[in-house]
Design a protein around this motif. Structure first.
Motif, PDB file in Angstrom:
ATOM      1  N   VAL A  98       0.852  -1.178   0.000  1.00  0.00           N
ATOM      2  CA  VAL A  98       0.000   0.000   0.000  1.00  0.00           C
ATOM      3  C   VAL A  98       0.890   1.231   0.000  1.00  0.00           C
ATOM      4  O   VAL A  98       1.783   1.361   0.845  1.00  0.00           O
ATOM      5  N   GLN A  99       0.672   2.123  -0.957  1.00  0.00           N
ATOM      6  CA  GLN A  99       1.397   3.392  -1.024  1.00  0.00           C
ATOM      7  C   GLN A  99       0.369   4.512  -1.057  1.00  0.00           C
ATOM      8  O   GLN A  99      -0.251   4.758  -2.092  1.00  0.00           O
ATOM      9  N   GLY A 100       0.192   5.158   0.086  1.00  0.00           N
ATOM     10  CA  GLY A 100      -0.798   6.230   0.172  1.00  0.00           C
ATOM     11  C   GLY A 100      -2.200   5.680   0.031  1.00  0.00           C
ATOM     12  O   GLY A 100      -2.649   4.876   0.843  1.00  0.00           O
ATOM     13  N   ASN A 101      -2.917   6.096  -1.001  1.00  0.00           N
ATOM     14  CA  ASN A 101      -4.291   5.663  -1.236  1.00  0.00           C
ATOM     15  C   ASN A 101      -4.381   4.694  -2.422  1.00  0.00           C
ATOM     16  O   ASN A 101      -5.414   4.587  -3.062  1.00  0.00           O
ATOM     17  N   VAL A 102      -3.260   3.988  -2.694  1.00  0.00           N
ATOM     18  CA  VAL A 102      -3.199   3.078  -3.838  1.00  0.00           C
ATOM     19  C   VAL A 102      -2.601   1.744  -3.381  1.00  0.00           C
ATOM     20  O   VAL A 102      -1.614   1.717  -2.656  1.00  0.00           O
ATOM     21  N   LEU A 103      -3.232   0.649  -3.813  1.00  0.00           N
ATOM     22  CA  LEU A 103      -2.692  -0.688  -3.585  1.00  0.00           C
ATOM     23  C   LEU A 103      -1.920  -1.073  -4.837  1.00  0.00           C
ATOM     24  O   LEU A 103      -2.488  -1.143  -5.926  1.00  0.00           O
ATOM     25  N   LYS A 104      -0.601  -1.304  -4.709  1.00  0.00           N
ATOM     26  CA  LYS A 104       0.239  -1.685  -5.848  1.00  0.00           C
ATOM     27  C   LYS A 104       0.406  -3.202  -5.816  1.00  0.00           C
ATOM     28  O   LYS A 104       0.850  -3.773  -4.833  1.00  0.00           O
ATOM     29  N   LEU A 105       0.077  -3.829  -6.942  1.00  0.00           N
ATOM     30  CA  LEU A 105       0.152  -5.285  -7.058  1.00  0.00           C
ATOM     31  C   LEU A 105       1.143  -5.655  -8.150  1.00  0.00           C
ATOM     32  O   LEU A 105       1.038  -5.171  -9.278  1.00  0.00           O
ATOM     33  N   ASN A 106       2.110  -6.514  -7.826  1.00  0.00           N
ATOM     34  CA  ASN A 106       3.006  -7.112  -8.818  1.00  0.00           C
ATOM     35  C   ASN A 106       2.508  -8.538  -9.023  1.00  0.00           C
ATOM     36  O   ASN A 106       2.672  -9.382  -8.154  1.00  0.00           O
ATOM     37  N   LEU A 107       1.917  -8.801 -10.196  1.00  0.00           N
ATOM     38  CA  LEU A 107       1.262 -10.083 -10.425  1.00  0.00           C
ATOM     39  C   LEU A 107       1.755 -10.796 -11.673  1.00  0.00           C
ATOM     40  O   LEU A 107       1.037 -11.586 -12.265  1.00  0.00           O
ATOM     41  N   GLY A 108       2.969 -10.512 -12.094  1.00  0.00           N
ATOM     42  CA  GLY A 108       3.522 -11.203 -13.245  1.00  0.00           C
ATOM     43  C   GLY A 108       3.178 -10.559 -14.568  1.00  0.00           C
ATOM     44  O   GLY A 108       3.552 -11.087 -15.617  1.00  0.00           O
ATOM     45  N   TYR A 109       2.464  -9.453 -14.563  1.00  0.00           N
ATOM     46  CA  TYR A 109       2.196  -8.738 -15.799  1.00  0.00           C
ATOM     47  C   TYR A 109       3.415  -7.887 -16.153  1.00  0.00           C
ATOM     48  O   TYR A 109       4.321  -7.696 -15.347  1.00  0.00           O
ATOM     49  N   SER A 110       3.424  -7.314 -17.341  1.00  0.00           N
ATOM     50  CA  SER A 110       4.531  -6.468 -17.751  1.00  0.00           C
ATOM     51  C   SER A 110       4.491  -5.124 -17.038  1.00  0.00           C
ATOM     52  O   SER A 110       5.437  -4.347 -17.119  1.00  0.00           O
ATOM     53  N   ASP A 112       2.866  -2.951 -13.292  1.00  0.00           N
ATOM     54  CA  ASP A 112       2.261  -3.078 -11.965  1.00  0.00           C
ATOM     55  C   ASP A 112       0.792  -2.675 -12.056  1.00  0.00           C
ATOM     56  O   ASP A 112       0.419  -1.803 -12.825  1.00  0.00           O
ATOM     57  N   VAL A 113      -0.023  -3.316 -11.254  1.00  0.00           N
ATOM     58  CA  VAL A 113      -1.442  -2.989 -11.198  1.00  0.00           C
ATOM     59  C   VAL A 113      -1.641  -2.018 -10.042  1.00  0.00           C
ATOM     60  O   VAL A 113      -1.270  -2.318  -8.907  1.00  0.00           O
ATOM     61  N   ASP A 114      -2.205  -0.833 -10.327  1.00  0.00           N
ATOM     62  CA  ASP A 114      -2.514   0.152  -9.300  1.00  0.00           C
ATOM     63  C   ASP A 114      -4.007   0.117  -9.040  1.00  0.00           C
ATOM     64  O   ASP A 114      -4.810   0.434  -9.921  1.00  0.00           O
ATOM     65  N   PHE A 115      -4.386  -0.259  -7.808  1.00  0.00           N
ATOM     66  CA  PHE A 115      -5.791  -0.350  -7.426  1.00  0.00           C
ATOM     67  C   PHE A 115      -6.089   0.788  -6.466  1.00  0.00           C
ATOM     68  O   PHE A 115      -5.543   0.835  -5.362  1.00  0.00           O
TER      69      PHE A 115
END
Length: 177
Positions: A98-110, A112-115
């Motif tokens: 979690v960075q601030g108001n964003v959940l950063k996900l590293n899921l094997g994609y090229s 990062d997913v920012d939720f």
């Protein structure tokens, strides 16, 4: 006949409820929540309990009876405590933070997913492979947990992906030579 609907919802101390028309509003130490029921049920607040009764014998009225009672019980629970969904991440290099108001996900994609974390919900990551979603509205907490899980559902061969804590994934057998 609904077995759930027959049981009244008890109001704990510090929680008050008021009904106006088909809308019930529950106030407690953690905030205020409201629900508008369909015309098939009647909601009555009598002292320390809330009861829901159907307005007829139709199938729809009986369906709404149990569902409305459960939603009212979730409102009462939500203003006194939080709902929690725990997710686990499995896979080499898969992690979350979690960075601030964003959940950063590293899921094997090229990439990062920012939720983006919505209002009224808190998301924490005690470990890089664990996500905890908490909030006062059960429906919103479940929906956000499902949306996070949808970014990488667990696959049936190796079990990699995001799963609910304690969820069992049936493992398929791979190809044979």
């Amino acid at each position: 006949m609904s077995r759930i609907g027959k049981k009244p919802v008890d109001l704990p101390s510090g929680v008050s409820a008021s009904v106006s028309g088909q809308t019930i509003e529950v106030k407690g130490p953690k905030g205020t929540q409201s629900f508008t029921a369909t015309d098939d049920v009647t909601i009555v607040v009598d002292g320390e309990a809330i009861s829901v009764t159907p307005r007829g014998k139709s199938k729809r009225a009986r369906q709404q009876w149990g569902m409305s009672r459960t939603i009212v019980a979730n409102l009462v629970h939500g203003v006194t405590d939080t709902f929690k969904k725990e997710l686990e991440i499995q896979g080499v290099g898969y992690r979350a933070q979690v960075q601030g108001n964003v959940l950063k996900l590293n899921l094997g994609y090229s990439h990062d997913v920012d939720f983006a974390i919505p209002q009224g919900v808190t998301i924490t990551c005690p470990r890089p492979t664990e996500i905890i979603v908490e909030g006062h509205d059960k429906q919103v907490v479940g929906e956000i947990a499902a949306n996070i899980r949808d970014w990488r559902r667990p696959e049936p061969y190796k079990g990699k992906g995001i799963r609910y804590k304690g969820e069992y994934i049936f493992q398929k057998e791979g190809k044979k030579k």
